[in-house]
Enzyme design. Sequence first.
Site, PDB file in Angstrom:
ATOM      1  N   GLN A  21      27.469 -16.951 -10.636  1.00  0.00           N
ATOM      2  CA  GLN A  21      26.339 -17.412  -9.835  1.00  0.00           C
ATOM      3  C   GLN A  21      26.534 -18.879  -9.455  1.00  0.00           C
ATOM      4  O   GLN A  21      25.592 -19.639  -9.346  1.00  0.00           O
ATOM      5  CB  GLN A  21      25.059 -17.212 -10.649  1.00  0.00           C
ATOM      6  CG  GLN A  21      23.788 -17.207  -9.833  1.00  0.00           C
ATOM      7  CD  GLN A  21      23.740 -16.087  -8.849  1.00  0.00           C
ATOM      8  OE1 GLN A  21      23.535 -14.953  -9.238  1.00  0.00           O
ATOM      9  NE2 GLN A  21      23.931 -16.381  -7.581  1.00  0.00           N
ATOM     10  N   ASP A  53      26.230  -6.998  -5.057  1.00  0.00           N
ATOM     11  CA  ASP A  53      25.969  -8.211  -5.840  1.00  0.00           C
ATOM     12  C   ASP A  53      24.494  -8.564  -5.638  1.00  0.00           C
ATOM     13  O   ASP A  53      23.634  -8.113  -6.401  1.00  0.00           O
ATOM     14  CB  ASP A  53      26.912  -9.336  -5.391  1.00  0.00           C
ATOM     15  CG  ASP A  53      26.583 -10.680  -6.015  1.00  0.00           C
ATOM     16  OD1 ASP A  53      25.721 -10.735  -6.908  1.00  0.00           O
ATOM     17  OD2 ASP A  53      27.162 -11.710  -5.599  1.00  0.00           O
ATOM     18  N   LYS A  88      25.955 -10.208 -13.287  1.00  0.00           N
ATOM     19  CA  LYS A  88      25.858 -11.661 -13.489  1.00  0.00           C
ATOM     20  C   LYS A  88      24.873 -11.918 -14.617  1.00  0.00           C
ATOM     21  O   LYS A  88      23.672 -11.615 -14.469  1.00  0.00           O
ATOM     22  CB  LYS A  88      25.409 -12.355 -12.195  1.00  0.00           C
ATOM     23  CG  LYS A  88      26.453 -12.251 -11.075  1.00  0.00           C
ATOM     24  CD  LYS A  88      26.037 -13.041  -9.844  1.00  0.00           C
ATOM     25  CE  LYS A  88      27.159 -13.041  -8.806  1.00  0.00           C
ATOM     26  NZ  LYS A  88      26.791 -13.719  -7.553  1.00  0.00           N
ATOM     27  N   LYS A 100      35.903 -15.790  -0.074  1.00  0.00           N
ATOM     28  CA  LYS A 100      34.620 -15.791   0.627  1.00  0.00           C
ATOM     29  C   LYS A 100      34.876 -15.630   2.119  1.00  0.00           C
ATOM     30  O   LYS A 100      35.651 -16.419   2.717  1.00  0.00           O
ATOM     31  CB  LYS A 100      33.885 -17.109   0.364  1.00  0.00           C
ATOM     32  CG  LYS A 100      33.320 -17.193  -1.049  1.00  0.00           C
ATOM     33  CD  LYS A 100      32.255 -16.150  -1.264  1.00  0.00           C
ATOM     34  CE  LYS A 100      31.385 -16.468  -2.454  1.00  0.00           C
ATOM     35  NZ  LYS A 100      30.410 -15.389  -2.703  1.00  0.00           N
TER      36      LYS A 100
END
Length: 368
Positions: free
Chosen positions: A294, A242, A266, A162
């Site tokens: 998620q 995403d 997802k 991240k």
Amino acid sequence: MIIDEVEAIPYRIPMSKPLHFASGAVHDIEHVLLRITTSEGIVGIADVPPRPYTYGETTASVIGILTGLFREVLVGADPLDRAQIHARLARTVGNPTAKGAVDIAVWDIIGKSLGVPVHRLLGGYTRKLAVSHMLGFDSAAALVDEAHSYIERFGIRTFKVKVGRRPLALDIELTRSLREALGPDVELYLDANRGWTATEALQVLDATSDLGLTYFEEPDDAREILGRRRLVQLSRIPIVADESAPSLGDAAREIQTGGATALSIKTARTGFTESQKILGYAEALGIDVLMGNQIDSQLGSIATVTFGAAFEYSSRRAAELSNFLDMADDLIADPIRIEDGFVTAPTGPGVGTAIDEEKLAAYRIDRG
Ligand code: MUC
Ligand code: MG
């Protein structure tokens, strides 16, 4: 067989290690357990993760839609009439994770009524997916330690880092430290959750071009269309959509108009039915897909492996299945095991998992 009842049960479980990322943070998982019961007493289950910073859904909005408008569609419907159910749910815009959960719970009912695992009903390609672990914001030293420990304990060989912080050097140096510490054989890719501008993201791509990164997910805000297209054209690695591609239509728009060159699927937001359409679209175009997370509970992660393992195209690369490791506990009776870097889909009927009722009683937040 018809649907008799729809329950939406909110529950809260603390994170043992909160996850921080550019668009938000998760300290507790406050999710909603969806239970759909049929006239024959079959119960389909699915997890709903409200993510206000991604979809605008909240715990209250998820419960409201599931026990209100969606309940009106579902009660009296035959779970085998999936397309009919979808068409009627689609009359309500938005609410992606509530809709995704309905689809998963309906598939769970169908699998249970046939006595067949859903990963086989969907496709039956394999049972195992390699795991990619998500590293949230922290110091380089802490993340190097976390990655080392996940390699040793679980055999994980792929990490999503991240990023999206300022100054950019923070994440450039973090990525370099991870590559140096983990060596060339561990796969690393980035997810900035729209934290940077396109220009900043290009600077990061330049500064990390020698680090063998495989993907860059949502580097900037895809709605800033010219900046995003310039970035996509200049990047040598795929730019993954995403949160800019939460549905089939959004995925097609982003890919066809040059906003992205790979897709995160997802199941939490597109269930199994719409995820399969996105997968077919990606396969036809030769676009890489990443099975995303998620910040899913184990129940949610089981849905991801159920779908991802069902098809050759979705099982090619490591799937994000391990966020549950940062959660203090979970509702499912038979915990997920990560062995030699892989998670295996359950063999039980339906999505193949059951709720531990004692845990549900302890963690639900709708009873005083
Ligand atoms: C991800 O891939 O972005 C963080 C926010 C969200 O909606 O999902 C997570 C992981
Ligand atoms: Mg992402």
